[in-house]
Motif scaffolding. Structure first.
Motif, short mmCIF file in Angstrom:
data_model
loop_
_atom_site.label_atom_id
_atom_site.label_comp_id
_atom_site.label_asym_id
_atom_site.label_seq_id
_atom_site.Cartn_x
_atom_site.Cartn_y
_atom_site.Cartn_z
N GLY A 25 7.83 83.78 -29.55
CA GLY A 25 7.28 84.02 -28.20
C GLY A 25 6.44 85.29 -28.17
N ILE A 30 3.79 85.66 -25.24
CA ILE A 30 4.59 85.37 -24.05
C ILE A 30 5.56 86.53 -23.81
N GLY A 80 8.52 87.11 -19.57
CA GLY A 80 8.32 86.50 -20.88
C GLY A 80 9.61 86.01 -21.52
N ALA A 83 10.77 82.85 -19.96
CA ALA A 83 9.92 81.71 -20.30
C ALA A 83 10.24 81.15 -21.69
N ARG A 112 -0.99 87.57 -21.03
CA ARG A 112 0.44 87.25 -20.91
C ARG A 112 0.71 86.35 -19.72
N ALA A 115 -0.25 82.92 -20.79
CA ALA A 115 0.65 82.38 -21.83
C ALA A 115 1.97 81.93 -21.19
N ILE A 116 2.46 82.72 -20.24
CA ILE A 116 3.72 82.36 -19.57
C ILE A 116 3.51 81.14 -18.67
N ALA A 119 3.59 78.12 -20.88
CA ALA A 119 4.96 77.80 -21.34
C ALA A 119 5.76 77.16 -20.20
#
Ligand code: ATP
Ligand code: MG
Length: 262
Positions: A25, A30, A80, A83, A112, A115-116, A119
């Protein structure tokens, strides 16, 4: 090693798999670097619990779920680590509790946030609050980037579920008269000590257990929920958590010294 290369017959398979997932991650942007350190602190405290959910933690999770069901505008805050650790469970909880998800980060960057968001969407989330710059406002009581909140989310929420939270923000949110529900394996952290409801358990177990509890409690009326709530006490449960860890250590130490003398 990737998470898929962790040998399934390893005695600490579960723990290693999660550790590798957190590292992966981080490479995917993330998880923040500090998220790895936070995870390590969590693992240490989980050893003290015996890496399983004790009865008192189930009660904390029940109390937390009751608060979230009774709230007018509950919100679930996502970072993060969350996630990576339990995205599916958090999405399910969001649906079960009718509580929107909001991305809220200590180490905030557009990369970020996205990315989160990816996810969480892969885990089934339809919509994430907190990342539309036109809908952001700030909580002035907080000095860092976590002060940025969504005008339709945490800003107007009366009850915020923040799995894995920092002490400063927990304090600031309670000063704003919001109920704050946290999951933190360390019962002595400022987060645990200041939350309205503290859950002293590993988030990976707590989130899955809360999904089941929410399904069970959803059918209760408001009055029934209020009666249920009055049966539990947050401070008492936190005290029980500390006694549980301390008694467990005493018992383990006694067993060790008996073995040594045999
Ligand atoms: P505080 O700011 O609340 O005084 P802190 O600065 O030590 O505490 P933070 O980095 O703010 O800690 O938050 C991380 C916390 O999350 C740690 O107390 C750690 O024990 C806990 N934690 C990490 N991973 C997990 C997990 N999987 N489940 C539950 N708690 C976890
Ligand atoms: Mg902190």
């Amino acid at each position: 090693m990737t998470k898929h290369e962790v040998p399934k017959d390893h005695p600490r398979y579960q723990s290693l798999f999660i550790r590798e997932s957190i590292i992966e991650g981080m490479h995917k942007r993330i998880v923040a670097e500090a998220g790895l350190i936070a995870h390590g602190r969590g693992e240490a405290f989980d050893y003290l619990l015996g890496e399983e959910t004790p009865q008192f933690a189930l009660e904390q999770e029940r109390l937390a779920t009751i608060h979230l069901l009774l709230a007018k505008k509950p919100v679930i805050s996502v970072n993060g680590n969350v996630a990576v650790l339990c995205p599916e469970e958090i999405v399910e909880l969001s649906k079960g509790l009718n509580a929107p998800l909001e991305i809220n980060l200590f180490y905030r960057s557009r990369e970020r946030e996205l990315a989160i968001e990816t996810a969480m969407k892969e885990a089934g989330a339809k919509k994430l609050l907190g990342i539309d710059p036109d809908k952001q406002t700030t909580i002035k009581e907080i000095s860092h980037q976590r002060r940025i909140v969504d005008i339709d989310g945490i800003a107007v929420s009366d009850c915020v579920f923040v799995p894995l939270e920092d002490g400063d923000r927990t304090q600031a949110l309670t000063h704003l008269k919001k109920e704050v529900i946290t999951v933190d394996l360390n019962p002595l952290s400022r987060t645990s000590l200041t939350a309205s409801v503290s859950i002293t358990n590993n988030l990976t177990r707590a989130s899955a257990e809360m999904v089941v509890i929410a399904k069970e409690l959803k059918h209760l009326s408001r009055d029934e929920l209020l009666i249920e709530r009055s049966k539990h006490n947050n401070s008492k449960l936190l005290e029980t958590a500390l006694f549980y860890m301390s008694n467990r250590l005493t018992r383990l130490a006694t067993e060790l010294s008996i073995k040594k003398n045999e």
